[in-house]
Design an enzyme around this catalytic site. Structure first.
Site, PDB file in Angstrom:
ATOM      1  N   ASP A   1    -113.985 -48.316 -51.394  1.00 29.92           N
ATOM      2  CA  ASP A   1    -112.823 -47.484 -51.735  1.00 29.92           C
ATOM      3  C   ASP A   1    -113.042 -46.054 -51.260  1.00 29.92           C
ATOM      4  O   ASP A   1    -113.878 -45.328 -51.806  1.00 29.92           O
ATOM      5  CB  ASP A   1    -112.608 -47.495 -53.258  1.00 29.92           C
TER       6      ASP A   1
ATOM      7  N   TYR B   1    -111.156 -37.519 -49.198  1.00 31.97           N
ATOM      8  CA  TYR B   1    -112.614 -37.496 -49.415  1.00 31.97           C
ATOM      9  C   TYR B   1    -113.352 -37.020 -48.158  1.00 31.97           C
ATOM     10  O   TYR B   1    -114.537 -36.665 -48.219  1.00 31.97           O
ATOM     11  CB  TYR B   1    -113.166 -38.876 -49.816  1.00 31.97           C
TER      12      TYR B   1
ATOM     13  N   LYS C   1    -106.596 -44.107 -48.945  1.00 28.08           N
ATOM     14  CA  LYS C   1    -105.438 -43.559 -49.670  1.00 28.08           C
ATOM     15  C   LYS C   1    -104.797 -42.435 -48.852  1.00 28.08           C
ATOM     16  O   LYS C   1    -105.496 -41.592 -48.281  1.00 28.08           O
ATOM     17  CB  LYS C   1    -105.876 -42.994 -51.030  1.00 28.08           C
TER      18      LYS C   1
ATOM     19  N   HIS D   1    -101.967 -41.810 -52.942  1.00 26.47           N
ATOM     20  CA  HIS D   1    -103.041 -41.291 -53.799  1.00 26.47           C
ATOM     21  C   HIS D   1    -102.535 -40.776 -55.151  1.00 26.47           C
ATOM     22  O   HIS D   1    -103.140 -41.049 -56.190  1.00 26.47           O
ATOM     23  CB  HIS D   1    -103.804 -40.196 -53.042  1.00 26.47           C
TER      24      HIS D   1
HETATM   25  P1  NAD Z   1    -117.683 -43.154 -61.884  1.00 22.56           P
HETATM   26  O1  NAD Z   1    -117.079 -43.434 -63.206  1.00 22.56           O
HETATM   27  O2  NAD Z   1    -117.853 -44.271 -60.936  1.00 22.56           O
HETATM   28  O3  NAD Z   1    -119.042 -42.418 -62.151  1.00 22.56           O
HETATM   29  C1  NAD Z   1    -119.909 -42.079 -61.091  1.00 22.56           C
HETATM   30  C2  NAD Z   1    -121.092 -41.307 -61.636  1.00 22.56           C
HETATM   31  O4  NAD Z   1    -121.684 -42.033 -62.705  1.00 22.56           O
HETATM   32  C3  NAD Z   1    -122.181 -41.147 -60.593  1.00 22.56           C
HETATM   33  O5  NAD Z   1    -121.972 -39.971 -59.852  1.00 22.56           O
HETATM   34  C4  NAD Z   1    -123.437 -41.088 -61.424  1.00 22.56           C
HETATM   35  O6  NAD Z   1    -123.620 -39.776 -61.906  1.00 22.56           O
HETATM   36  C5  NAD Z   1    -123.102 -41.973 -62.603  1.00 22.56           C
HETATM   37  N1  NAD Z   1    -123.602 -43.361 -62.475  1.00 22.56           N
HETATM   38  C6  NAD Z   1    -123.201 -44.316 -61.597  1.00 22.56           C
HETATM   39  N2  NAD Z   1    -123.862 -45.459 -61.824  1.00 22.56           N
HETATM   40  C7  NAD Z   1    -124.705 -45.232 -62.847  1.00 22.56           C
HETATM   41  C8  NAD Z   1    -125.648 -46.032 -63.522  1.00 22.56           C
HETATM   42  N3  NAD Z   1    -125.841 -47.311 -63.198  1.00 22.56           N
HETATM   43  N4  NAD Z   1    -126.344 -45.455 -64.529  1.00 22.56           N
HETATM   44  C9  NAD Z   1    -126.144 -44.165 -64.873  1.00 22.56           C
HETATM   45  N5  NAD Z   1    -125.269 -43.365 -64.284  1.00 22.56           N
HETATM   46  C10 NAD Z   1    -124.549 -43.889 -63.266  1.00 22.56           C
HETATM   47  O7  NAD Z   1    -116.802 -41.954 -61.258  1.00 22.56           O
HETATM   48  P2  NAD Z   1    -116.038 -41.614 -59.916  1.00 22.56           P
HETATM   49  O8  NAD Z   1    -116.929 -41.508 -58.755  1.00 22.56           O
HETATM   50  O9  NAD Z   1    -115.153 -40.464 -60.268  1.00 22.56           O
HETATM   51  O10 NAD Z   1    -115.056 -42.861 -59.721  1.00 22.56           O
HETATM   52  C11 NAD Z   1    -115.413 -43.998 -58.966  1.00 22.56           C
HETATM   53  C12 NAD Z   1    -114.539 -44.126 -57.750  1.00 22.56           C
HETATM   54  O11 NAD Z   1    -113.160 -44.115 -58.120  1.00 22.56           O
HETATM   55  C13 NAD Z   1    -114.639 -42.950 -56.781  1.00 22.56           C
HETATM   56  O12 NAD Z   1    -115.811 -42.979 -56.005  1.00 22.56           O
HETATM   57  C14 NAD Z   1    -113.374 -43.123 -55.983  1.00 22.56           C
HETATM   58  O13 NAD Z   1    -113.567 -44.135 -55.022  1.00 22.56           O
HETATM   59  C15 NAD Z   1    -112.400 -43.555 -57.059  1.00 22.56           C
HETATM   60  N6  NAD Z   1    -111.588 -42.424 -57.588  1.00 22.56           N
HETATM   61  C16 NAD Z   1    -110.249 -42.444 -57.360  1.00 22.56           C
HETATM   62  C17 NAD Z   1    -109.446 -41.419 -57.833  1.00 22.56           C
HETATM   63  C18 NAD Z   1    -107.975 -41.476 -57.589  1.00 22.56           C
HETATM   64  O14 NAD Z   1    -107.275 -40.484 -57.849  1.00 22.56           O
HETATM   65  N7  NAD Z   1    -107.450 -42.570 -57.105  1.00 22.56           N
HETATM   66  C19 NAD Z   1    -110.009 -40.343 -58.545  1.00 22.56           C
HETATM   67  C20 NAD Z   1    -111.380 -40.342 -58.777  1.00 22.56           C
HETATM   68  C21 NAD Z   1    -112.158 -41.399 -58.311  1.00 22.56           C
END
Ligand code: NAD
Length: 276
Positions: A45, A50, A75, A108
């Protein structure tokens, strides 16, 4: 690991766990995606905003995984909304990804004050009809935005990707999706890690199953039927986040995580985010 799939409203299938690359710099994205593909992820994704579609494309090109086994999402950024500008932005994304079709293309954000999401969705319908996008979907849409684009085109989004985690369970939106055949995809499924994963209630469930807090939160999503796209650049966590198919939570533990809902967002409110 073979990741289970969900079936979308057009018959296409989508892996229930994918790899998110938000906030991963383009230069680091190739290595992170390569690691994810090695670990067994097949769904990636990304998003134009990004700035790492090229890094994703390079990883895909180098990995040697057959194209038909991959599920690639990007997106459309807000500034490109509108019919013609969407078609141009799509071509640019595809070129950066070095692909000739996309599995899933998402609007998005609705950016409702700008009044362009319905015209944008008409361009998505054209891309889907032309087969350049296998599935068309949206992100951060509320029920009124969804109703408007369906009324205008007859095309129901395959997916709505929204912020969703135990502190923002989105029950009304999930019910709306279920009623209309839209798959719920959770962004920030771990609540971005900090805070949520330290919650003692999640810690207690993790201890009970001898799993990490991240793993029980991902299990909670899967058992609710959500698609998830956790992000990590740490190889051990990339693997850990996919290692969630050999246990399941009892209903009472699913309910205990759902009870953490406080309707609190880590990201913007879709009704008021009009960033371009
Ligand atoms: P997430 O909830 O996936 O959290 C990621 C963070 O959690 C990492 O940076 C790390 O600090 C921690 N983490 C990950 N795995 C872990 C583990 N096993 N143990 C402990 N800590 C851990 O947050 P995100 O990156 O904001 O969201 C995931 C994905 O969603 C993004 O990469 C993106 O692709 C998507 N996204 C989309 C939108 C949108 O508007 N459509 C907005 C934000 C994110």
């Amino acid at each position: 690991t073979s990741v289970p799939t969900v079936t979308l409203n057009n018959g296409a299938t989508m892996p229930q766990i994918g790899f998110g690359v938000f906030q991963v710099p383009n230069a680091e994205t190739t290595a992170a995606v390569a690691e994810a593909l090695r670990a067994g992820y097949r769904s990636i994704d990304t998003a134009t905003v990004y700035g790492n579609e090229e890094g994703v494309g390079r990883a895909i090109g180098e990995a040697g995984v057959p194209r038909e086994d991959l599920f690639i999402t990007t997106k459309l950024w807000n500034s490109a909304q509108g019919y013609d500008s969407t078609l141009r932005a799509f071509d640019e994304s595809l070129a950066k990804l070095k692909l000739d079709y996309l599995d899933l293309y998402l609007i998005h954000w609705p950016t409702p004050a700008r009044g362009l999401y319905t015209e944008t969705w008409k361009a998505f319908a054209k891309l889907a009809a032309d087969g350049r996008v296998r599935s068309a979907g949206v992100s951060n849409f509320q029920p009124n935005h969804l109703a408007e684009i369906v009324d205008a085109t007859g095309l129901v989004p395959a997916v709505n990707q929204v912020e969703l985690h135990p502190r923002l369970t989105q029950e009304p939106l999930r019910a709306y999706h279920a009623e209309h055949g839209i798959v719920t995809e959770a962004w920030s499924p771990l609540g971005q890690g900090k805070g949520l994963l330290d919650d003692p209630a999640i810690g207690a469930v993790a201890a009970k199953y001898d799993r990490s807090p991240a793993q029980v939160v991902l299990r909670w999503h899967l058992q609710l039927g959500n698609v998830v796209i956790p992000k990590s650049v740490t190889p051990s966590r990339i693997a850990e986040n996919l290692d969630v198919f050999d246990f399941s939570l009892e209903d009472a533990d699913v309910a205990a995580l759902s009870a953490l809902n406080v309707d609190s967002r880590v990201g913007p409110d879709p009704d008021t985010n009009n960033q371009a």
